[in-house]
Design a protein around this motif. Structure first.
Motif, short mmCIF file in Angstrom:
data_model
loop_
_atom_site.label_atom_id
_atom_site.label_comp_id
_atom_site.label_asym_id
_atom_site.label_seq_id
_atom_site.Cartn_x
_atom_site.Cartn_y
_atom_site.Cartn_z
N ALA A 130 0.83 -1.20 0.00
CA ALA A 130 0.00 0.00 0.00
C ALA A 130 0.87 1.25 0.00
O ALA A 130 0.59 2.22 -0.73
CB ALA A 130 -0.93 -0.01 1.22
N LEU A 131 1.91 1.24 0.80
CA LEU A 131 2.82 2.39 0.85
C LEU A 131 3.44 2.63 -0.52
O LEU A 131 3.49 3.77 -1.01
CB LEU A 131 3.90 2.16 1.89
N LEU A 132 3.90 1.56 -1.16
CA LEU A 132 4.51 1.69 -2.49
C LEU A 132 3.48 2.15 -3.52
O LEU A 132 3.80 2.95 -4.41
CB LEU A 132 5.12 0.36 -2.91
N ALA A 133 2.25 1.65 -3.42
CA ALA A 133 1.21 2.05 -4.37
C ALA A 133 0.92 3.55 -4.25
O ALA A 133 0.76 4.24 -5.26
CB ALA A 133 -0.05 1.24 -4.13
N GLY A 134 0.85 4.05 -3.02
CA GLY A 134 0.65 5.48 -2.84
C GLY A 134 1.79 6.29 -3.42
O GLY A 134 1.59 7.29 -4.11
N ASP A 135 3.02 5.84 -3.16
CA ASP A 135 4.19 6.53 -3.73
C ASP A 135 4.14 6.53 -5.26
O ASP A 135 4.44 7.54 -5.91
CB ASP A 135 5.48 5.84 -3.27
N ALA A 136 3.77 5.37 -5.82
CA ALA A 136 3.72 5.26 -7.27
C ALA A 136 2.68 6.20 -7.88
O ALA A 136 2.92 6.85 -8.90
CB ALA A 136 3.42 3.82 -7.67
N LEU A 137 1.50 6.29 -7.25
CA LEU A 137 0.45 7.17 -7.76
C LEU A 137 0.85 8.64 -7.66
O LEU A 137 0.53 9.43 -8.56
CB LEU A 137 -0.86 6.92 -7.02
N LEU A 138 1.54 9.00 -6.59
CA LEU A 138 2.00 10.39 -6.46
C LEU A 138 3.01 10.72 -7.55
O LEU A 138 2.92 11.77 -8.21
CB LEU A 138 2.61 10.62 -5.08
N ASN A 139 3.99 9.83 -7.76
CA ASN A 139 4.96 10.06 -8.82
C ASN A 139 4.28 10.13 -10.18
O ASN A 139 4.61 10.99 -11.02
CB ASN A 139 6.01 8.94 -8.83
N LEU A 140 3.34 9.24 -10.40
CA LEU A 140 2.64 9.21 -11.68
C LEU A 140 1.79 10.46 -11.86
O LEU A 140 1.64 10.96 -12.99
CB LEU A 140 1.78 7.95 -11.75
N ALA A 141 1.25 10.98 -10.77
CA ALA A 141 0.47 12.22 -10.85
C ALA A 141 1.32 13.37 -11.37
O ALA A 141 0.94 14.10 -12.29
CB ALA A 141 -0.10 12.56 -9.47
N TYR A 142 2.51 13.54 -10.77
CA TYR A 142 3.39 14.62 -11.23
C TYR A 142 3.83 14.41 -12.67
O TYR A 142 3.84 15.35 -13.48
CB TYR A 142 4.61 14.71 -10.31
N ARG A 143 4.20 13.20 -13.01
CA ARG A 143 4.64 12.92 -14.38
C ARG A 143 3.54 13.23 -15.38
O ARG A 143 3.78 13.82 -16.44
CB ARG A 143 5.05 11.44 -14.51
N THR A 144 2.32 12.84 -15.05
CA THR A 144 1.19 13.05 -15.96
C THR A 144 0.89 14.53 -16.12
O THR A 144 0.67 15.02 -17.25
CB THR A 144 -0.06 12.31 -15.42
N MET A 145 0.90 15.28 -15.02
CA MET A 145 0.58 16.70 -15.11
C MET A 145 1.67 17.49 -15.83
O MET A 145 1.38 18.37 -16.64
CB MET A 145 0.34 17.25 -13.70
N ILE A 146 2.92 17.17 -15.55
CA ILE A 146 4.01 17.88 -16.22
C ILE A 146 3.99 17.61 -17.71
O ILE A 146 4.14 18.52 -18.53
CB ILE A 146 5.36 17.49 -15.60
N ALA A 147 3.81 16.34 -18.08
CA ALA A 147 3.80 15.99 -19.50
C ALA A 147 2.64 16.65 -20.24
O ALA A 147 2.80 17.13 -21.37
CB ALA A 147 3.73 14.47 -19.66
N SER A 148 1.48 16.71 -19.61
CA SER A 148 0.31 17.28 -20.28
C SER A 148 0.38 18.80 -20.34
O SER A 148 -0.12 19.41 -21.28
CB SER A 148 -0.97 16.84 -19.58
N ALA A 149 1.02 19.41 -19.36
CA ALA A 149 1.06 20.86 -19.31
C ALA A 149 2.09 21.44 -20.26
O ALA A 149 1.94 22.55 -20.76
CB ALA A 149 1.36 21.33 -17.89
#
Length: 313
Positions: free
Chosen positions: A112-131
């Motif tokens: 669960a801890l790793l999944a939360g970390d992964a989603l946070l990293n993926l959130a930043y990657r997704t927003m930066i790439a789209s912006a």
């Protein structure tokens, strides 16, 4: 707008958001086993309120496109990360989320801890790439998701006990309201990127919000907003809607839990106000949010309908 049209529009947004979230997860290089954990955390989703608010505000000024949908999904990924971590035994220690076992109960605390970390990293990657702009994708979101937002709000929730209504609302603004505020203001900014890329105006506006928020609550029988009745600027109306809607959403949750038989939570608005007073504050916040929409040159009926769904008579 009729309730039927509003519901159909929300269903359409939900379908687009869920489809894009699945695509985002599928494109990662995680193992199939770990992807299954991420999908378990994301689906079935809740209201998807934050990405829908982003898309509604964006859509007032620009036609829908894949970049906007990706940025909206990035906000939802960040929200989902926060839910995983908040549910863990070291924090809120919840066993059920959206009618099923929480991620740590289903897959264990480490995963669960790793999944939360992964989603946070993926959130930043997704927003930066789209912006296409690191400042839009990173600086703005980290400003309110960090010490002044999600993380700071959760710290207060774990380590302090609000002694006044004002302290409780301050925590709600940070913990619950931050991403709702981000969704609204970033939706506006995303559609106006050419105006904000170099000016720094947006970042000043965002930071001033952190200082101004202490002026907003003086209740019961007091002031919800601090603009003295003056009409807001267009961007001010966006900020006003995001602030007031974010606080109202958490108050609505407190009231709904109580009415649904779950009792008075800790924290809860009902530890400081009687039920009728809490309903009055909720409706006053929603009136304040909607009151600024008159300066927006566009069809804000969709946003109004979203807010009205929370009104408690």
């Amino acid at each position: 707008m009729s309730s039927e049209r509003s519901d159909a529009r929300i269903r359409d947004w939900l379908n687009q958001i869920d489809a894009r979230l699945k695509t985002i997860i599928d494109k990662t290089d995680y193992t199939d086993e770990f992807k299954a954990i991420l999908e378990y955390a994301l689906f079935p989703g809740g209201k998807r309120l934050r990405p829908i608010l982003f898309l509604e505000w964006y859509g007032l000024y620009a036609p829908p496109n894949d970049d906007a949908l990706d940025f909206a999904c990035g906000i939802e990924l960040m929200h989902s990360y926060s839910l995983i971590h908040d549910d863990m035994p070291c924090m809120d220690n919840d066993d059920i989320r959206r009618g099923k076992p929480t991620v740590h109960k289903r897959y264990g605390e480490c995963n669960a801890l790793l999944a939360g970390d992964a989603l946070l990293n993926l959130a930043y990657r997704t927003m930066i790439a789209s912006a296409g702009d690191v400042r839009l994708g990173l600086e703005v979101v980290s400003e309110l998701a960090g010490g002044s937002g999600l993380i700071g709000g959760q710290y207060l929730d774990l380590n302090t006990k609000p002694a006044t209504l004002e302290e409780l609302v301050e925590m709600y603004i940070m913990k619950t309201g931050a991403l709702i505020y981000i969704a609204c203001t970033c939706g506006y900014m995303f559609a106006h990127r050419g105006e904000f890329d170099n000016a720094g105006e947006y970042y000043g506006e965002m930071r001033s919000y952190l200082k101004e928020r202490r002026k907003y609550v003086n209740y019961p029988g007091g002031i919800v907003g601090s603009n003295g009745g003056e009409p807001p600027s267009e961007f001010g109306a966006v900020r006003r809607f995001g602030y007031a809607f974010g606080v109202a959403f958490q108050i609505y949750d407190d009231i709904s839990e109580y009415i649904g038989g779950e009792g008075i939570g800790n924290p809860s608005i009902l530890r400081f106000l009687e039920l009728d007073e809490a309903k009055q504050l909720l409706n006053s916040l929603l009136d304040y949010a909607l009151g600024g929409l008159s300066v927006i040159d566009g069809d804000t009926s969709h946003l109004s309908e979203l807010a009205r769904k929370l009104v408690i008579v």
